[in-house]
Scaffold this active site. Sequence first.
Site, short mmCIF file in Angstrom:
data_model
loop_
_atom_site.label_atom_id
_atom_site.label_comp_id
_atom_site.label_asym_id
_atom_site.label_seq_id
_atom_site.Cartn_x
_atom_site.Cartn_y
_atom_site.Cartn_z
N ASN A 206 50.46 50.35 31.86
CA ASN A 206 51.99 50.11 31.60
C ASN A 206 51.99 50.56 29.97
O ASN A 206 51.07 51.10 29.48
CB ASN A 206 52.52 48.63 31.82
CG ASN A 206 51.75 47.76 30.94
OD1 ASN A 206 51.81 47.90 29.75
ND2 ASN A 206 51.20 46.78 31.57
N LYS A 285 36.30 60.40 42.50
CA LYS A 285 37.59 60.75 42.22
C LYS A 285 38.26 61.13 43.68
O LYS A 285 37.73 61.85 44.47
CB LYS A 285 37.53 61.97 41.39
CG LYS A 285 38.87 62.34 41.07
CD LYS A 285 38.96 63.56 40.14
CE LYS A 285 40.26 64.33 40.06
NZ LYS A 285 40.16 65.75 39.79
N PRO A 301 45.41 37.33 39.29
CA PRO A 301 45.99 36.10 38.66
C PRO A 301 46.87 36.08 37.46
O PRO A 301 46.97 37.16 36.74
CB PRO A 301 44.54 35.51 38.26
CG PRO A 301 43.67 36.69 37.90
CD PRO A 301 44.12 37.72 38.78
N ASP A 302 47.86 35.08 37.23
CA ASP A 302 48.63 34.82 36.27
C ASP A 302 47.89 34.43 35.13
O ASP A 302 47.61 33.27 35.01
CB ASP A 302 49.84 33.98 36.74
CG ASP A 302 50.84 33.87 35.76
OD1 ASP A 302 50.70 33.91 34.60
OD2 ASP A 302 51.92 33.65 36.43
N PHE A 320 55.13 35.56 26.67
CA PHE A 320 56.05 36.75 26.40
C PHE A 320 56.78 37.38 28.00
O PHE A 320 55.94 37.38 28.73
CB PHE A 320 55.47 37.92 25.76
CG PHE A 320 55.93 37.80 24.05
CD1 PHE A 320 55.33 36.80 23.53
CD2 PHE A 320 56.67 38.93 23.66
CE1 PHE A 320 55.38 36.55 21.91
CE2 PHE A 320 56.73 38.73 22.05
CZ PHE A 320 56.27 37.56 21.56
N LYS A 338 54.94 28.79 35.18
CA LYS A 338 53.84 29.13 34.52
C LYS A 338 53.39 27.72 33.74
O LYS A 338 52.23 27.80 33.20
CB LYS A 338 53.96 30.19 33.36
CG LYS A 338 54.33 31.67 34.03
CD LYS A 338 54.54 32.52 33.09
CE LYS A 338 54.87 34.02 33.62
NZ LYS A 338 53.90 34.61 34.61
#
Length: 394
Positions: A206, A285, A301-302, A320, A338
């Site tokens: 990301n 690849k 996993p969190d 965050f 959480k």
Amino acid sequence: MPDLVLGVSGSVACYRAADLARELMREGFSVRVCLTDSAARFVSPALFEALTGQPCLSDVFEEPERGRMAHIDWARSAAALVVAPATANTLSRLAHGLGDDMLTTIALAFEGPLVLAPAMNPAMYDHETTREALDRLTERGAWVVEPAEGEVACGEQGQGKLASIPEIVAAVLEATAHGSSLAGRHVLLTSGPTQEPIDDVRFLSNRSSGKMGAALARAALQMGARVTVVSGPVALGYPPQAEVVRVRTALEMLEAALSHVAQADLIVGVAAVADYRPAQRAPGKLRRQADTMALDLVANPDVIATLAGRAKPGALCVAFAAEPGEGLGPAYAKLKAKGVRAVAVNDVSQPGLGMEADENALTLVTESGEVASGRMSKSRLARWLLERLAGELG
Ligand SMILES: Cc1cc2nc3c(=O)[nH]c(=O)nc-3n(C[C@H](O)[C@H](O)[C@H](O)COP(=O)(O)O)c2cc1C
């Protein structure tokens, strides 16, 4: 009365440094002024000597007290070094560690907070070397009071006017006030993106740059904390005083953070951890084959929830969350899901804010309600957040 060194470099805005010196004295500081040679062509040392009642220096070999090296003496006793106005030239000299006059030599000998208020023509402010100097100085923990937009002395329009005196004074007060509110605390940060391999050359990731994590690391160090950063792959550097553990995947991030969590008083999950990873990492690849291709993903996993579950009693755990402007409902839900004490929400739907940007705006959501920071640089925002969290730690 705390001492301050006010460095004045050669901008037309030099004349405003006299007002700044007076305002800083009104705030209770004893101010010693150091002029660059160029500044001394705009304003006289006599002006500052009369205002402050202290000698005003330019030359390293000038020693008001014989045998005492003034640059060391001034650097040792100052609670902050404020450079206002800061020219493009002086910013670059400070960034590169030159010590070719009194001001830059004091800066080299000085270990406390450096507050910089640039003032220059907008093209000079936008120049690559000025931007690089400011980035370098910010990375080292300097407080930069951004110049204002408007008409500058040469008649051009743009960003480059010295910030207002109240803004500079506020930055000095902030820089000198929070030196130790995290003293004795261990802060554990996760930062940056994760990379989840598809094959040996490709990955899912990301846009997280690690800038917010780096700003938090710097701010926590300035507030006296011991800092550990578990970071995904980022291009930027973290402060050398922080312990940095480099990882790639969410699983590696979790494992590395778990090995530090038991000692941490404050855990802030800034990293943008991939929710899913490819179920299989293909060897070598993957070759182009059909027109479409499906990739099987499995949930990671969190990380922050797992850390919250393993934190020591009394530790404060903060997640965050990048929310695309859907209100704060999901943030309140995350508090419970959480098991964290706070969620710091950044609205990534606004242009110029959040991921990759230099600015951000946070809403800190806790059981007892929410508080919004407003838009500010990530450095200031990091301090804004940590001051609140330090208050919660008690
Ligand atoms: C009239 C005049 C105004 C100037 N104003 C600025 C300014 O606002 N900002 C800046 O960066 N340089 C400005 N300069 C250029 C600096 O004075 C020059 O780069 C000088 O070498 C800076 O030295 P110092 O950084 O040691 O003070 C100005 C020069 C002149 C002659």
